[in-house]
Design a protein around this motif. Sequence first.
Motif, PDB file in Angstrom:
ATOM      1  N   GLU A 113       0.821  -1.212   0.000  1.00  0.00           N
ATOM      2  CA  GLU A 113       0.000   0.000   0.000  1.00  0.00           C
ATOM      3  C   GLU A 113       0.856   1.264   0.000  1.00  0.00           C
ATOM      4  N   GLN A 114       1.937   1.260   0.767  1.00  0.00           N
ATOM      5  CA  GLN A 114       2.759   2.467   0.902  1.00  0.00           C
ATOM      6  C   GLN A 114       3.664   2.725  -0.306  1.00  0.00           C
ATOM      7  N   GLN A 115       3.837   1.734  -1.169  1.00  0.00           N
ATOM      8  CA  GLN A 115       4.763   1.903  -2.293  1.00  0.00           C
ATOM      9  C   GLN A 115       4.299   2.995  -3.258  1.00  0.00           C
ATOM     10  N   PHE A 116       2.994   3.359  -3.224  1.00  0.00           N
ATOM     11  CA  PHE A 116       2.504   4.425  -4.097  1.00  0.00           C
ATOM     12  C   PHE A 116       3.209   5.754  -3.793  1.00  0.00           C
ATOM     13  N   HIS A 117       3.747   5.868  -2.571  1.00  0.00           N
ATOM     14  CA  HIS A 117       4.415   7.102  -2.172  1.00  0.00           C
ATOM     15  C   HIS A 117       5.920   6.916  -1.991  1.00  0.00           C
ATOM     16  N   ASN A 118       6.425   5.707  -2.301  1.00  0.00           N
ATOM     17  CA  ASN A 118       7.832   5.424  -2.026  1.00  0.00           C
ATOM     18  C   ASN A 118       8.374   4.458  -3.085  1.00  0.00           C
ATOM     19  N   GLN A 119       9.098   5.001  -4.057  1.00  0.00           N
ATOM     20  CA  GLN A 119       9.639   4.198  -5.136  1.00  0.00           C
ATOM     21  C   GLN A 119      10.631   3.151  -4.629  1.00  0.00           C
ATOM     22  N   GLU A 120      11.332   3.474  -3.550  1.00  0.00           N
ATOM     23  CA  GLU A 120      12.312   2.535  -2.996  1.00  0.00           C
ATOM     24  C   GLU A 120      11.615   1.276  -2.483  1.00  0.00           C
ATOM     25  N   LEU A 121      10.407   1.437  -1.967  1.00  0.00           N
ATOM     26  CA  LEU A 121       9.634   0.285  -1.502  1.00  0.00           C
ATOM     27  C   LEU A 121       9.276  -0.625  -2.678  1.00  0.00           C
ATOM     28  N   THR A 122       8.933  -0.025  -3.800  1.00  0.00           N
ATOM     29  CA  THR A 122       8.602  -0.813  -4.991  1.00  0.00           C
ATOM     30  C   THR A 122       9.791  -1.670  -5.418  1.00  0.00           C
ATOM     31  N   VAL A 123      10.985  -1.088  -5.378  1.00  0.00           N
ATOM     32  CA  VAL A 123      12.197  -1.832  -5.743  1.00  0.00           C
ATOM     33  C   VAL A 123      12.405  -2.986  -4.779  1.00  0.00           C
ATOM     34  N   TRP A 124      12.212  -2.718  -3.490  1.00  0.00           N
ATOM     35  CA  TRP A 124      12.395  -3.761  -2.464  1.00  0.00           C
ATOM     36  C   TRP A 124      11.404  -4.901  -2.662  1.00  0.00           C
ATOM     37  N   LEU A 125      10.148  -4.565  -2.935  1.00  0.00           N
ATOM     38  CA  LEU A 125       9.127  -5.594  -3.165  1.00  0.00           C
ATOM     39  C   LEU A 125       9.466  -6.416  -4.405  1.00  0.00           C
ATOM     40  N   GLY A 126      10.007  -5.755  -5.438  1.00  0.00           N
ATOM     41  CA  GLY A 126      10.403  -6.482  -6.646  1.00  0.00           C
ATOM     42  C   GLY A 126      11.509  -7.481  -6.366  1.00  0.00           C
ATOM     43  N   GLN A 127      12.453  -7.094  -5.524  1.00  0.00           N
ATOM     44  CA  GLN A 127      13.541  -8.013  -5.160  1.00  0.00           C
ATOM     45  C   GLN A 127      12.999  -9.205  -4.376  1.00  0.00           C
ATOM     46  N   LEU A 128      12.079  -8.922  -3.469  1.00  0.00           N
ATOM     47  CA  LEU A 128      11.469 -10.003  -2.693  1.00  0.00           C
ATOM     48  C   LEU A 128      10.718 -10.973  -3.603  1.00  0.00           C
ATOM     49  N   LYS A 129       9.941 -10.414  -4.527  1.00  0.00           N
ATOM     50  CA  LYS A 129       9.141 -11.278  -5.398  1.00  0.00           C
ATOM     51  C   LYS A 129      10.026 -12.211  -6.216  1.00  0.00           C
ATOM     52  N   GLU A 130      11.161 -11.692  -6.668  1.00  0.00           N
ATOM     53  CA  GLU A 130      12.078 -12.515  -7.455  1.00  0.00           C
ATOM     54  C   GLU A 130      12.615 -13.683  -6.624  1.00  0.00           C
ATOM     55  N   VAL A 131      12.952 -13.396  -5.359  1.00  0.00           N
ATOM     56  CA  VAL A 131      13.425 -14.467  -4.474  1.00  0.00           C
ATOM     57  C   VAL A 131      12.297 -15.462  -4.200  1.00  0.00           C
ATOM     58  N   PHE A 132      11.077 -14.936  -3.986  1.00  0.00           N
ATOM     59  CA  PHE A 132       9.939 -15.818  -3.694  1.00  0.00           C
ATOM     60  C   PHE A 132       9.678 -16.782  -4.851  1.00  0.00           C
ATOM     61  N   TYR A 133       9.708 -16.264  -6.079  1.00  0.00           N
ATOM     62  CA  TYR A 133       9.468 -17.136  -7.232  1.00  0.00           C
ATOM     63  C   TYR A 133      10.548 -18.216  -7.341  1.00  0.00           C
ATOM     64  N   ASP A 134      11.798 -17.824  -7.107  1.00  0.00           N
ATOM     65  CA  ASP A 134      12.872 -18.816  -7.152  1.00  0.00           C
ATOM     66  C   ASP A 134      12.714 -19.839  -6.031  1.00  0.00           C
ATOM     67  N   ALA A 135      12.258 -19.386  -4.867  1.00  0.00           N
ATOM     68  CA  ALA A 135      12.020 -20.311  -3.756  1.00  0.00           C
ATOM     69  C   ALA A 135      10.906 -21.299  -4.107  1.00  0.00           C
ATOM     70  N   GLN A 136       9.875 -20.810  -4.805  1.00  0.00           N
ATOM     71  CA  GLN A 136       8.807 -21.710  -5.241  1.00  0.00           C
ATOM     72  C   GLN A 136       9.357 -22.823  -6.134  1.00  0.00           C
ATOM     73  N   ASP A 137      10.258 -22.448  -7.025  1.00  0.00           N
ATOM     74  CA  ASP A 137      10.841 -23.457  -7.912  1.00  0.00           C
ATOM     75  C   ASP A 137      11.635 -24.505  -7.140  1.00  0.00           C
ATOM     76  N   VAL A 138      12.342 -24.063  -6.107  1.00  0.00           N
ATOM     77  CA  VAL A 138      13.120 -24.998  -5.288  1.00  0.00           C
ATOM     78  C   VAL A 138      12.193 -25.945  -4.529  1.00  0.00           C
ATOM     79  N   LEU A 139      11.157 -25.393  -3.887  1.00  0.00           N
ATOM     80  CA  LEU A 139      10.216 -26.246  -3.159  1.00  0.00           C
ATOM     81  C   LEU A 139       9.511 -27.214  -4.113  1.00  0.00           C
ATOM     82  N   ASP A 140       9.264 -26.747  -5.325  1.00  0.00           N
ATOM     83  CA  ASP A 140       8.592 -27.593  -6.311  1.00  0.00           C
ATOM     84  C   ASP A 140       9.461 -28.797  -6.682  1.00  0.00           C
TER      85      ASP A 140
END
Length: 845
Positions: free
Chosen positions: A55-82
């Motif tokens: 929700e707060q990323q609309f006012h904070n571009q740095e948060l958007t970058v951080w969430l993007g980094q997290l999502k990339e790790v999460f997707y890779d983690a999904q592949d490992v668990l799979d």
Amino acid sequence: MAVETFVFNIAGKLLGELVSPAFQEACLVWGVESDLRRLEKTLSNVEAVLLDAEEQQFHNQELTVWLGQLKEVFYDAQDVLDEFECEALRRQVVEMQGSTTRKVRRFFSSSNPLIFRTKMAHKVKEIRARLDEVAADRSKFHLSERSDDRHVMRGREMSYSFVQPSDVIGRDQDKENIVKHLMDPSDGQSISVVPVVGIGGLGKTAVIEHFELKCWVCVSDEFVLKQLLVKIIKSITSENRSDFDEEQLQVLLRNNLDGKKFLIVLDDVWNEDRGKWIELRNLLMGGANGSKILVTTRSPTIASMMGTVSPYNLEGLLHHECLSLFIKWAFDEGKERQHTNLVEIGDAIVKKCKGVPLAVKSLGSLLYSKLDERDWLFVRDNEMWKLNRKEGDILSVLQLSYNQMPSYLKQCFSFLSLFPKDYEFNTLELIPYWLANGLLQSPNENQEPEDIGNQYVDELYSRCFLEDYIDIGYMREFKIHDLAHDLALSSAQSECLIINCQIQNISKKVWHLSYTDNTWQNENVLKCLQKSKSLRTILSVEKGVGPSTKSFVDSCLSKFSYLRVLDLRDSSFEVLPSSIGTMKHLRLLDLSNNCRIQKLPNSICKLQNLQTLDLGGCEKLEELPKDIRYLIRLRFLMVTTKQKSLPGCPNSLRFLGLSNCGNLESLVEMMQFCTSLRFLCIDNCGGLISFLPTLKFLTMLEVLAVENCEKLDLTRMEDDQDDFPTSLRALSFIGLPQLVAIPNWIKRSAKSLQGLIIKNCPNLTALPEWFVNLETLRGLKIENCPKLSSLSKEKLCLPALRYFRITECPELIRRCQPEIGEDWHKIAHASYIYLDDKRIKKADN
């Protein structure tokens, strides 16, 4: 500004997998318990603040970058668990054979346990380290912990109907004015172009929805001549000619329009290139005098460029009309009088919608069933109203409704952006894509994914994101509203992408892509995809444009090892590489309508995660792989083959479709293990004489559709009915000359059957006396059964009947004429009655 979405939802799914009993057991087996526990702890701490971060990323571009980094790790983690799950399934197949078949053990035992353990321990450590590094930054954002308390809203009862009543309010005068334009022969043009202008969501298409149209084409963003010609011809002839070149299409169009009086609707036009419009217009000039081209657009400039008459400007609704529409969607009928305080707040909300019906309906549906004043004030005072958008743009309103969706529903909605505007969806096709990407979630472990998916579609419809919605009980058909499609594109950002031959660059963050033309003939496209090593979905959304050579398939198998969906429909390569067996993450493989493939490698049976295999329309396919029973997660199987009998299938199967299997004589071997089958569709299997002996195995069957099987006798060997299904919800009998009477075994489903279609059965003479016992039947459709001269001799009082249609049954139609027909009283209580496609208006309507 770009935003990151779905991060909270992906984290939640990862946590769910990590704490599941099956996965905990796998941790112990493979010696990675301590690392996975640390991963789980870090993930849990991060998940707690993700809703606030999104929700707060609309006012904070740095948060958007951080969430993007997290999502990339999460997707890779999904592949490992799979990978752990893939190994568990592989071992399950080996173990289920016991010690009886060494050959099977060699076929599936490709992993060395020690090597697998070492490799997976390394991957888990790497994922944990990456997550720890990214998660450490969360402290600098001062995020609050929040839980997702948004659940699927309680919607109104979804009607089982083939026709939805119009919700259009305040457009009667507009409709009359536009009809005058269309019927006016004195505008000085042999073929005139009538533009209708209005902002998105005003209801431009609703104005003409009751006309008998010869051609309706959604033009949308891309104004490509060949694609438009294909669409126009398909709308006129119902034939897909995407394999024609442009010259052939032009000739075909002229032949269809020459000398005929037509109405062509070009809906949602955005093209400002006059040259492109003139090129198309010149091809449409062959019709008779009085032909019309109706154009809808949001741009006055485009309207002036295209029109031969002055544009008709569609204004917003008056305030009292908007308020009436809002109340209709926000309250059950009459309930608004009990909540005057909410109506007062609603009045202020309606004023902010500036006369746009879609905005009004969206917010009304969002507040439906909510009686806490705080919910209404939240909408009235929300910051989304302050977003700097173009005048008249209602995306901020739809964004508000989207933001209030449950997190798991957002990803399913955004997935729809992979399909072009005006795409005709059905949930039998869509749900396997959602399922393959792990997007279906339910607190009830026993709920079938197909039912969850239908609930998701109902929810999207209740939020006004869908239109042309039809609930057929076991399936939904719909389109996505063009503005909702814009919102889906916005919410998906770079995660979902439609590509074509002109594409120059593809982000490595793309997880799902679809193609609409002969993209794979272009080497540049494959080069652009090199960076997308974690691609999950490759999807075809246009008929006739599949890859024609094996090289693209080879490229997919070698470069995109984490694919969940590989859609190769309408392809024309001869051989599927045996390396398909290495795609252990694959859930959906579509090879339908391949006109050349003759054999599948048996290695395809190593895909233990495969849920959907579509081989329909593969008319040269000699046989199914002999080890298909080892696809222990297969739920959906569509087959065209030359075999006389089919091999046994896994018990996991839920949908089985057999089409154009002309040599097929028996289903016994295949069906004896299909005890969980819910859908059975048999089409154009001319050699099949009877399949009733197999029905005793199908105790959970809900939908049975049989079409164009000229030798099939549905009453043969039906004396012993104790073994027949009792839970059928829908039946369809089409093109069955052997059908003389409705089979008696159907009455065993008298308390569950909701829909019945009987069509092109020339020897059917009567409906049975027990027909009156179908107490749950809601839809009955009878077409081209000329010998059927009356309904049941008993009083046909089907209490649940809502939809009744009879076509090309002369005597029966005579007997069902309103008020005067002998059988009218038997069906008069139905809400929708059609006789030869004419809607019957009843006196009490």
